[in-house]
Design a protein around this motif. Sequence first.
Motif, PDB file in Angstrom:
ATOM      1  N   ARG A   4       0.828  -1.206   0.000  1.00 49.07           N
ATOM      2  CA  ARG A   4       0.000   0.000   0.000  1.00 49.07           C
ATOM      3  C   ARG A   4       0.862   1.254   0.000  1.00 49.07           C
ATOM      4  NH1 ARG A   4      -2.757   2.716  -2.296  1.00 49.07           N
ATOM      5  NH2 ARG A   4      -4.139   4.214  -1.372  1.00 49.07           N
ATOM      6  N   TRP A  38      -9.053  -0.543  -0.642  1.00 49.71           N
ATOM      7  CA  TRP A  38      -9.444  -1.336   0.526  1.00 49.71           C
ATOM      8  C   TRP A  38     -10.628  -0.734   1.275  1.00 49.71           C
ATOM      9  CZ3 TRP A  38      -9.283   0.717   5.412  1.00 49.71           C
ATOM     10  CH2 TRP A  38      -8.528   1.884   5.577  1.00 49.71           C
ATOM     11  N   ARG A  39     -10.768   0.568   1.262  1.00 50.08           N
ATOM     12  CA  ARG A  39     -11.892   1.200   1.986  1.00 50.08           C
ATOM     13  C   ARG A  39     -13.238   0.854   1.343  1.00 50.08           C
ATOM     14  NH1 ARG A  39     -10.002   5.234   5.630  1.00 50.08           N
ATOM     15  NH2 ARG A  39      -7.846   5.815   5.207  1.00 50.08           N
ATOM     16  N   ASP A  40     -13.210   0.518   0.056  1.00 48.70           N
ATOM     17  CA  ASP A  40     -14.436   0.140  -0.657  1.00 48.70           C
ATOM     18  C   ASP A  40     -14.682  -1.358  -0.637  1.00 48.70           C
ATOM     19  OD1 ASP A  40     -14.963   2.812  -1.388  1.00 48.70           O
ATOM     20  OD2 ASP A  40     -13.576   2.652  -3.075  1.00 48.70           O
ATOM     21  N   ILE A  42     -14.087  -3.386   2.457  1.00 45.75           N
ATOM     22  CA  ILE A  42     -13.679  -3.676   3.833  1.00 45.75           C
ATOM     23  C   ILE A  42     -14.000  -5.099   4.269  1.00 45.75           C
ATOM     24  CG2 ILE A  42     -13.706  -1.266   4.577  1.00 45.75           C
ATOM     25  CD1 ILE A  42     -16.408  -1.828   5.911  1.00 45.75           C
ATOM     26  N   SER A  47      -9.808  -6.396  10.513  1.00 47.65           N
ATOM     27  CA  SER A  47      -9.729  -5.102  11.190  1.00 47.65           C
ATOM     28  C   SER A  47      -8.272  -4.665  11.362  1.00 47.65           C
ATOM     29  CB  SER A  47     -10.447  -5.143  12.537  1.00 47.65           C
ATOM     30  OG  SER A  47      -9.831  -6.076  13.405  1.00 47.65           O
ATOM     31  N   ARG A  50      -7.066  -3.397   7.948  1.00 44.21           N
ATOM     32  CA  ARG A  50      -7.637  -2.068   7.694  1.00 44.21           C
ATOM     33  C   ARG A  50      -6.942  -1.008   8.538  1.00 44.21           C
ATOM     34  NH1 ARG A  50     -12.415  -5.098   8.187  1.00 44.21           N
ATOM     35  NH2 ARG A  50     -12.995  -3.945  10.082  1.00 44.21           N
ATOM     36  N   ALA A  54      -4.808   2.117   7.027  1.00 48.78           N
ATOM     37  CA  ALA A  54      -5.161   3.490   7.372  1.00 48.78           C
ATOM     38  C   ALA A  54      -3.968   4.226   7.982  1.00 48.78           C
ATOM     39  CB  ALA A  54      -6.353   3.496   8.332  1.00 48.78           C
ATOM     40  N   GLU A  57      -1.339   4.935   5.304  1.00 47.95           N
ATOM     41  CA  GLU A  57      -1.718   6.069   4.466  1.00 47.95           C
ATOM     42  C   GLU A  57      -1.485   7.382   5.192  1.00 47.95           C
ATOM     43  OE1 GLU A  57      -5.722   5.339   3.103  1.00 47.95           O
ATOM     44  OE2 GLU A  57      -5.079   3.706   1.789  1.00 47.95           O
ATOM     45  N   GLU A  71      -6.552   9.428  14.051  1.00 45.82           N
ATOM     46  CA  GLU A  71      -5.929   8.348  13.284  1.00 45.82           C
ATOM     47  C   GLU A  71      -4.963   7.553  14.159  1.00 45.82           C
ATOM     48  OE1 GLU A  71      -6.488   7.394  10.075  1.00 45.82           O
ATOM     49  OE2 GLU A  71      -8.042   8.913   9.870  1.00 45.82           O
TER      50      GLU A  71
END
Length: 114
Positions: A4, A38-40, A42, A47, A50, A54, A57, A71
């Motif tokens: 990512r 990945w957010r679309d 999930i 978890s 994800r 996050a 990013e 965050e």
Amino acid sequence: MYLRVSQINGCAYCIDMHSRDLLKTGLAVEKLVLVPVWRDAIEVFSSRERAAFAWAETVTRVAETGAPDSEYQAAADEFSDNELAVLTYAIGLMNAFNRFGIAFRSTPAAAAAA
């Protein structure tokens, strides 16, 4: 997470390498291709995955995000202090490697084979 970060930074060499490595570990192609979005998707990711994406990013784009408390807390809720430190270090290291790969024009294996 390495994949990512490399996607965000646009390092073709690292994207190629990490994609190949993930496929060798048995990761399904269907999951691999959804990493950038990945957010679309999930449902496909745990978890912890994800949370790692996050945080990756946020840290990769730290000049834009400032790594906000919300965050950080979301990552800290999923990972122990030690795990979060290791993850953050790995994110920073991957960002450095991406810069080397891009700056030195490292050739992706797929391009070298073509």
